[in-house]
Scaffold this motif. Sequence first.
Motif, mmCIF file in Angstrom:
data_model
loop_
_atom_site.group_PDB
_atom_site.id
_atom_site.type_symbol
_atom_site.label_atom_id
_atom_site.label_comp_id
_atom_site.label_asym_id
_atom_site.label_seq_id
_atom_site.Cartn_x
_atom_site.Cartn_y
_atom_site.Cartn_z
ATOM 1 N N THR A 9 -79.148 56.407 16.182
ATOM 2 C CA THR A 9 -79.119 56.815 17.585
ATOM 3 C C THR A 9 -79.188 58.322 17.747
ATOM 4 O OG1 THR A 9 -76.694 56.784 17.491
ATOM 5 C CG2 THR A 9 -77.773 54.813 18.329
ATOM 6 N N ALA A 11 -78.044 60.460 20.994
ATOM 7 C CA ALA A 11 -77.231 59.967 22.109
ATOM 8 C C ALA A 11 -76.476 61.079 22.810
ATOM 9 C CB ALA A 11 -76.237 58.947 21.569
ATOM 10 N N VAL A 50 -84.643 57.492 23.253
ATOM 11 C CA VAL A 50 -83.792 58.185 24.236
ATOM 12 C C VAL A 50 -84.430 58.016 25.614
ATOM 13 C CG1 VAL A 50 -82.964 59.920 22.585
ATOM 14 C CG2 VAL A 50 -85.042 60.384 23.913
ATOM 15 N N LEU A 54 -82.356 63.122 28.491
ATOM 16 C CA LEU A 54 -81.872 63.937 27.361
ATOM 17 C C LEU A 54 -82.529 65.316 27.425
ATOM 18 C CD1 LEU A 54 -80.100 63.304 24.622
ATOM 19 C CD2 LEU A 54 -82.299 63.707 23.526
ATOM 20 N N VAL A 74 -89.358 58.575 23.808
ATOM 21 C CA VAL A 74 -88.716 58.994 25.058
ATOM 22 C C VAL A 74 -89.156 58.033 26.161
ATOM 23 C CG1 VAL A 74 -88.389 60.865 26.719
ATOM 24 C CG2 VAL A 74 -88.760 61.404 24.289
ATOM 25 N N LYS A 79 -82.488 55.922 30.558
ATOM 26 C CA LYS A 79 -81.306 56.728 30.281
ATOM 27 C C LYS A 79 -80.937 56.625 28.803
ATOM 28 C CE LYS A 79 -77.837 56.956 33.190
ATOM 29 N NZ LYS A 79 -76.674 56.420 33.939
ATOM 30 N N THR A 80 -80.392 57.699 28.300
ATOM 31 C CA THR A 80 -80.031 57.788 26.883
ATOM 32 C C THR A 80 -78.685 57.092 26.626
ATOM 33 O OG1 THR A 80 -81.199 59.892 26.721
ATOM 34 C CG2 THR A 80 -79.537 59.450 25.026
ATOM 35 N N THR A 103 -81.274 52.760 27.150
ATOM 36 C CA THR A 103 -82.546 52.487 26.454
ATOM 37 C C THR A 103 -82.356 51.831 25.081
ATOM 38 O OG1 THR A 103 -82.478 54.754 25.657
ATOM 39 C CG2 THR A 103 -83.893 54.314 27.552
#
Lengths: 308, 308
Positions: A9, A11, A50, A54, A74, A79-80, A103
């Motif tokens: 991750t 994050a 992500v 981010l 991406v 949303k991350t 995500t």
Amino acid sequence: MSKLLIVGTVAFDEIETPFGKTGKILGGAGTFIGLSASHFRVDAAIVSVVGDDLPEEYLELLEDRGIDISGIEVVHGGKTFYWKGRYHNDLNSRDTLVTELNTLADFQPKVPDAYKDSAILMLGNLHPMVQLSVLEQMTSRPKLTILDTMNFWMDNSMEDLMKVIAKVDVITINDEEARQLSGEYSLVKAAQKIHSMGPKYVVIKKGEHGALLFNDDNIFFAPALPLEEVFDPTGAGDTFAGGFAGYLAKHEDISFESMKNAIIYGSNLASFCVEKFGTQRMESLTRGEVETRLQQFKNLTQFEIELT
Amino acid sequence: MSKLLIVGTVAFDEIETPFGKTGKILGGAGTFIGLSASHFRVDAAIVSVVGDDLPEEYLELLEDRGIDISGIEVVHGGKTFYWKGRYHNDLNSRDTLVTELNTLADFQPKVPDAYKDSAILMLGNLHPMVQLSVLEQMTSRPKLTILDTMNFWMDNSMEDLMKVIAKVDVITINDEEARQLSGEYSLVKAAQKIHSMGPKYVVIKKGEHGALLFNDDNIFFAPALPLEEVFDPTGAGDTFAGGFAGYLAKHEDISFESMKNAIIYGSNLASFCVEKFGTQRMESLTRGEVETRLQQFKNLTQFEIELT
């Protein structure tokens, strides 16, 4: 120098310790593994997902450390992954306050073509099926596959987890997880059982009590460096794993002797990670600092005894 | 070879573990310290007190190991100190079921004349005033005085305990006790505070997690040997201390380098102690077995890293 492929991750973490609080900061297993491995200036890539919330500077930070980020998807409008936790006074235990998968819930990892032949594959803590998917995308079997996982998957996805465990060379878990996975209290017996599930090498992380490396009858122990202050333990285990994987990628030697050094470096790098919040300390870490601390590890453990 | 004087209990233990129960068997800090130190064939004496209910064979067992028992007072019509405990399933914690002080309640230690000039003095866990009395009977200041103590005295006789702590060179306590004594969670900070109370050397025992030796800025760590089975932990801490003291008495070298070896030997001997009930394993232990295990300690901890 071998190519190192990392899945894990990237994050948002938000952390409370007795020393203070952070807002949303950069975190995630892939991030900590990548930053730690980058100490060895290896050719490494991270596979992750992500959202476009981010900050770009976070990805640039990874890129600046020479990490290939073409495998970090991406998701626009996504949303991350976000985790918020609060550590107890002794910093040895914590409560999770918030987990938002975002995500990560639908993460379909895509390994960049250039890294499908990586010699070292580091499967950071994630759903076992995601880890398996990465393993299956490799065009050639990696020289060494390292799996990090945790009790959550033992509780919730044991069948899938066992499929991944059967396919890896090294597993890194903590002492309680080793006991849960094996049903054995003695870590020596636990490692034996875990060997029989697949991994030839079992690394048991004991936090402030160090880490054990097992390979059949061979055992090696790396202590944690005794520290005056532990500021924030978040990411220490991933930093340990990243140091381990990074060392092995750099030295292209996956013998037991080489793995001994790799877990010493893992402990070394993790001892820095806990000194500041999040990735802060790892971002400013210099080669000289790591070498100075390596000498401290030697002083801590090396002795000369003649038999009596 | 230096003379080693040991003060500590010679007692009846009765032990329950998940693996079985003993009747009343030989135990006590003085016993375990003495048996462990006797591995080094040093000139050692135990100062203690027992009743005449203690089988003569127990004292003979000590004597057969070359330990001077002239300082073990036998109180006629008296009863020997008796402790009964039950270990929990993980063997890491235990409940005390019975403690009968008996002759220990009025123990006035008498150091044999021949040992009043001992170079190494090992004060086993006892009331601090008893430890102080032994220290005061020495005709010359020992080259090294080692104090073992526990939380019970911190809870009940702190003032007396602080008087002894101020006069010793080495203190051995476990991690929780170090935290209690210092009020510091970090063991590095705890050791610094304890240094300021008197002892130049602080040994912190962490059971299955090994032991740390502190001397100002120098830190050395001896792991515990990872074992398949721990059968009975009773006496492991005393066996550790006895190995430490015995090694230093044998080698007449109290430098930090020598103490590193001493705690490795302490860990080595303690790893045998836990393999059987009570003193059983220590009674049958051979020099060859200890040397084989020393090699295991080397394999467990020694590494060769060239700087990257």
